[in-house]
Design a protein around this motif. Structure first.
Motif, short mmCIF file in Angstrom:
data_model
loop_
_atom_site.label_atom_id
_atom_site.label_comp_id
_atom_site.label_asym_id
_atom_site.label_seq_id
_atom_site.Cartn_x
_atom_site.Cartn_y
_atom_site.Cartn_z
N HIS A 113 45.03 -17.96 106.36
CA HIS A 113 45.44 -16.64 106.86
C HIS A 113 46.69 -16.14 106.14
N PHE A 114 46.86 -14.84 106.17
CA PHE A 114 48.12 -14.26 105.71
C PHE A 114 49.21 -14.66 106.71
N ILE A 132 43.19 -13.56 109.51
CA ILE A 132 42.46 -14.69 108.91
C ILE A 132 41.60 -14.19 107.75
N ILE A 133 41.68 -14.93 106.65
CA ILE A 133 40.91 -14.59 105.44
C ILE A 133 39.60 -15.38 105.42
N LEU A 134 39.71 -16.67 105.64
CA LEU A 134 38.53 -17.53 105.51
C LEU A 134 38.59 -18.66 106.53
N GLN A 135 37.43 -19.03 107.04
CA GLN A 135 37.34 -20.24 107.87
C GLN A 135 36.22 -21.12 107.33
N ALA A 136 36.35 -22.41 107.58
CA ALA A 136 35.25 -23.34 107.30
C ALA A 136 35.08 -24.20 108.54
N PHE A 189 42.71 -13.98 95.51
CA PHE A 189 43.97 -13.21 95.46
C PHE A 189 44.29 -12.86 94.00
N SER A 190 44.10 -13.83 93.12
CA SER A 190 44.42 -13.59 91.70
C SER A 190 43.52 -12.53 91.09
N GLU A 191 42.33 -12.39 91.64
CA GLU A 191 41.39 -11.37 91.14
C GLU A 191 41.62 -10.01 91.78
N GLY A 192 42.63 -9.93 92.64
CA GLY A 192 42.94 -8.65 93.29
C GLY A 192 41.97 -8.31 94.41
N LYS A 193 41.24 -9.31 94.91
CA LYS A 193 40.22 -9.03 95.94
C LYS A 193 40.80 -9.01 97.35
N LEU A 194 41.99 -9.59 97.53
CA LEU A 194 42.56 -9.74 98.88
C LEU A 194 43.78 -8.88 99.06
N ALA A 195 43.93 -8.34 100.28
CA ALA A 195 45.16 -7.61 100.59
C ALA A 195 45.40 -7.66 102.09
N LEU A 196 46.68 -7.49 102.45
CA LEU A 196 47.05 -7.35 103.86
C LEU A 196 47.51 -5.91 104.03
N LYS A 197 46.81 -5.18 104.92
CA LYS A 197 47.19 -3.77 105.18
C LYS A 197 47.09 -3.52 106.67
N ASP A 198 48.12 -2.88 107.24
CA ASP A 198 48.11 -2.56 108.68
C ASP A 198 47.77 -3.78 109.53
N ASN A 199 48.36 -4.91 109.14
CA ASN A 199 48.13 -6.18 109.86
C ASN A 199 46.65 -6.58 109.93
N GLN A 200 45.92 -6.23 108.90
CA GLN A 200 44.53 -6.68 108.79
C GLN A 200 44.29 -7.23 107.39
N ALA A 201 43.41 -8.23 107.32
CA ALA A 201 43.05 -8.79 106.01
C ALA A 201 41.93 -7.95 105.41
N TRP A 202 42.06 -7.63 104.14
CA TRP A 202 41.06 -6.85 103.42
C TRP A 202 40.46 -7.71 102.30
N GLN A 243 38.40 -4.22 99.19
CA GLN A 243 38.57 -2.86 99.73
C GLN A 243 37.93 -2.66 101.11
N THR A 244 37.55 -3.74 101.78
CA THR A 244 36.93 -3.61 103.10
C THR A 244 37.68 -4.48 104.10
N VAL A 245 37.92 -3.95 105.31
CA VAL A 245 38.58 -4.76 106.33
C VAL A 245 37.68 -5.93 106.71
N LEU A 246 38.28 -7.10 106.80
CA LEU A 246 37.51 -8.27 107.25
C LEU A 246 37.45 -8.24 108.77
N THR A 247 36.35 -7.83 109.31
CA THR A 247 36.23 -7.80 110.78
C THR A 247 36.01 -9.22 111.29
N LYS A 248 35.42 -10.07 110.46
CA LYS A 248 35.43 -11.50 110.77
C LYS A 248 35.73 -12.27 109.47
N PRO A 249 36.30 -13.47 109.60
CA PRO A 249 36.71 -14.19 108.38
C PRO A 249 35.53 -14.52 107.47
N GLN A 250 35.81 -14.64 106.20
CA GLN A 250 34.82 -15.20 105.28
C GLN A 250 34.53 -16.63 105.70
N GLN A 251 33.31 -17.10 105.44
CA GLN A 251 32.94 -18.48 105.79
C GLN A 251 32.73 -19.27 104.52
#
Ligand code: GRF
Length: 218
Positions: free
Chosen positions: A141-142, A152-156, A188-201, A204-212
């Protein structure tokens, strides 16, 4: 060719996640470069791992600081001087001040051995067993001011069987962590991840649930 991003890895212990990040970097040199490893504890094996990989290390012993704020200020100064793009907490056993987390907001990630929001804090494997849970896992998580509670960005996930103990769960979670953390750093290094308005992106899409992790065939 794209320049690799610069990362700092913060540890307090054995550093098996650090090792996974080092090993992944050797195969993917274009993605990230580990500029610095910082430990708040002397003589931990993670420092040896970093030295063996010729990565610069710093020891900032928290016991030498009178307050949490002064420790965090010293840490912030080292990280600012290193001009890193991302701070990776990998078993860094310190509660960070809001000033510190705010300073690095969107540039700092943590790995936690539970399926957050379950079991923030310590003894997560024991707590999952005590609760009779049938699954357990990890979250990346951020980092935001509230402990283990950033977006949260990713869960396993791993199943819990009747044979499992704290030790077996720890081992199974570690195995997944070693796949998951390098993957998230690469995103992150590929520019795919961001934290905006206390949400993980992600892309360019808000993660409504973490990546698995499993969904990635890892
Ligand atoms: C990991 O389980 C991580 O989730 C937690 O601390 C542990 C660190 O392990 N934050 P290691 O030092 O990377 O082996």
């Amino acid at each position: 060719m794209k320049q690799p991003i610069k990362i700092a890895v913060l540890i307090s212990g054995s550093g098996s996640n650090l090792q996974a990040i080092i090993d992944h970097q050797k195969q993917h040199t274009e993605t990230y470069q580990i500029s610095l490893v910082i430990s708040n504890k002397a003589h931990v094996y993670g420092l040896t791992r970093a030295k063996d990989a010729s990565i610069p290390t710093e020891l900032i012993d928290h016991t030498l600081f009178a307050t949490r704020e002064s420790f965090d200020q010293a840490l912030q100064k080292k990280l600012d001087n290193a001009q890193v793009d991302l701070i990776v907490l990998a078993g860094f056993m310190r509660i960070l001040t809001p000033q510190f987390t705010q300073h690095f907001l969107g540039k700092m990630i943590n790995i936690h051995p539970s399926l957050l929001p379950k079991y923030t804090g310590l003894n997560t494997h024991q707590r999952a067993l005590n609760a009779g849970d049938t699954e357990h896992g990890l979250s990346i998580h951020f980092v935001t001011p509230e402990l283990d509670s950033g977006p949260i960005i990713l869960q396993a996930k791993i199943p819990i069987t009747s044979q499992d103990t704290v030790e077996t769960l720890k081992e199974k979670v570690h195995q997944k962590e070693h796949l998951a953390y390098p993957q998230v750093i690469e995103w992150f290094s590929e520019g795919k991840l961001a934290l905006k308005d206390n949400q993980a992106w992600f892309e360019q899409t808000v993660l409504t649930k973490p990546q698995q992790l499993n969904a990635l065939n890892a």
